[in-house]
Design an enzyme around this catalytic site. Structure first.
Site, PDB file in Angstrom:
ATOM      1  CG  HIS A  18       6.662  -3.644   2.640  1.00  0.00           C
ATOM      2  ND1 HIS A  18       7.035  -4.043   1.376  1.00  0.00           N
ATOM      3  CD2 HIS A  18       5.512  -2.918   2.474  1.00  0.00           C
ATOM      4  CE1 HIS A  18       6.159  -3.583   0.491  1.00  0.00           C
ATOM      5  NE2 HIS A  18       5.229  -2.908   1.137  1.00  0.00           N
ATOM      6  CD  GLU A  19       3.237  -1.332   5.394  1.00  0.00           C
ATOM      7  OE1 GLU A  19       3.138  -0.127   5.093  1.00  0.00           O
ATOM      8  OE2 GLU A  19       2.702  -2.240   4.730  1.00  0.00           O
ATOM      9  CG  HIS A  22       5.252   1.980   1.848  1.00  0.00           C
ATOM     10  ND1 HIS A  22       5.590   2.158   0.523  1.00  0.00           N
ATOM     11  CD2 HIS A  22       4.776   0.702   1.950  1.00  0.00           C
ATOM     12  CE1 HIS A  22       5.330   1.039  -0.146  1.00  0.00           C
ATOM     13  NE2 HIS A  22       4.854   0.143   0.694  1.00  0.00           N
TER      14      HIS A  22
END
EC number: 3.4.24.-
Length: 419
Positions: A18-19, A22
């Site tokens: 997920h990170e 980003h």
């Protein structure tokens, strides 16, 4: 112990994936990423790359984050009169501003700072040998803070709020997007490990070892055509026929199964096995084993789980209950159960949670990715940025709501799982 390890691995992979979404698209959008952290709490390991990003592994294996320039309280303040030492590059630009007394460089230029602009004009002014001098600061210069931490300066053009709306939108969406991709990939992997995707349109079967059908002589890929006279052309027909044939079945009674094996039609007596309130005859749907079938099967599983989660979310909105939510404790409980059931159960749980996390993060609540995306869209429609103060207050309110909700959910999970 195995449950704890499984939980840490699953949760860690979901957070990293997920990170990283980003992180990757922030870099691509020209945003300076201050830190990419895995875990929370005190640092165990850290490394700074040439781009000025600090990679950290932290003690608590719960969560993680990407800290971007321009988010929150990101500005470095230098008090008037602060002693500093400047390191210049070949062009005479300041490439390093050292505010730490523990990391002195004898070749640097000592200064008492009287003024600075490290965002727009990129300059620093101060007393050098009792003479006021101003030096230009390099765009990629670093500051060594008083505690010894070295970070890159963040000129306006590399701050989050000054990136293009498209860049910010894809940066915010990339986390959930990566979770969707991970879920799809793991579901496809799961189908390959299982040998294929169940073919519910066929009446060919896989026979379970030591099951009722196996004891009656059926073998893998045999074709069941009738059960007690009920015609069978698909898996749904088969389950309905078993249900009808066993509705009033006595303890020692059998049912007639007609099947085709090697082009020969046979009829045998099968004694169904009772599980809870239903009867089974020990067969599974046959598998579609083609490469394309496996790929499409994984996509179908991912879509099915996403649809289930969306329906659950709809039910949560229409009838809110903490029992419909689960936090880290519930996730640990599920991880523990999956670990006991083997690798396929662990992969299935990881894929489901990954898609769940992606959908949850797209809910338009401030502090979640969905809330940030909503603000990006509003800004695009208004054609002017939302005030930073307004955005900060909205985000703070969202964080407060999420913290209260997380505490309530965690407490509810503890009471449900352990008591």
């Amino acid at each position: 112990m195995l449950g704890i390890i499984t939980f840490i691995i699953i949760f860690g992979i979901l957070v990293i994936v997920h990170e990283f979404g980003h992180f990757y698209f922030a870099k691509k959008s020209g945003i300076l990423v201050r830190e990419f952290a895995i875990g929370m709490g005190p640092k165990i390991f850290s490394h700074v790359d040439q781009g000025g990003t600090l990679y950290t592994l932290r003690m608590l294996p719960l969560g993680g984050y990407v800290r971007m320039a321009g988010w929150g309280d990101d500005k470095t303040e230098i008090k008037t009169g602060t002693p500093a030492s400047l390191t210049l590059n070949e062009q005479g630009f300041v490439k390093r501003i050292n505010l730490s007394q523990s990391k002195l460089d004898p070749t640097s230029l000592p200064m008492h700072v009287t003024g600075y602009d490290l965002e727009d004009q990129l300059s620093i002014t101060g007393l050098v040998l009792e003479e006021t001098k101003t030096y230009k600061v390099a765009h990629d210069a670093t500051i060594v803070e008083e505690d010894g931490t070295e970070i890159r300066i963040a000129p306006l053009d590399v701050q989050y709020q000054n990136a293009s709306i498209g860049g910010r939108l894809i940066t915010n969406f990339a986390g959930p997007m990566n979770n969707f991709i991970l879920g799809i990939v793991v579901f496809i992997l799961l189908v390959f490990l299982q040998g294929g995707m169940p073919d519910f349109s066929s009446n060919h079967v896989r026979v379970q070892e030591n099951g009722a059908a196996a004891k009656a002589g059926l073998r893998d890929n045999d074709q069941i055509v009738a059960i007690n006279g009920y015609k069978v052309t698909s898996w749904n027909d088969l389950t309905e026929a078993v249900d009808l044939a066993t509705r009033d079945l006595g303890p020692s009674q059998t049912i007639k199964v007609t099947y085709k094996s090697h082009q020969r039609l046979k009829t045998v007596a099968v004694k169904p096995q009772k599980h809870a309130k239903t009867y089974t005859i020990g067969v599974k749907a046959s598998l579609k084993t083609g490469f394309k079938d496996k790929l499409l099967g994984g996509l179908e599983l991912a879509w099915s789980r996403a649809f289930t989660i969306l329906n659950a979310l709809k039910g949560l909105i229409t009838g809110f209950s903490l029992n419909k939510l689960g936090g880290p404790v519930a996730m640990y409980d599920m991880s523990n159960q999956a670990a006991q059931n083997g690798l396929e159960s662990v992969l299935s749980l990881m894929a489901m949670l990954s898609i769940n996390l992606g959908i949850f993060n797209l809910i338009p609540i401030p502090a979640l990715d969905g809330g940030k995306i909503l603000m990006n869209i509003i800004e695009a429609i208004r054609r002017k940025p939302i005030k930073q103060e307004t955005e900060a207050y909205i985000t703070l309110a969202g964080v407060a709501i999420m913290v209260v909700l997380m505490i309530a959910v965690t407490w509810n999970d503890i009471m449900r799982v352990f008591f």
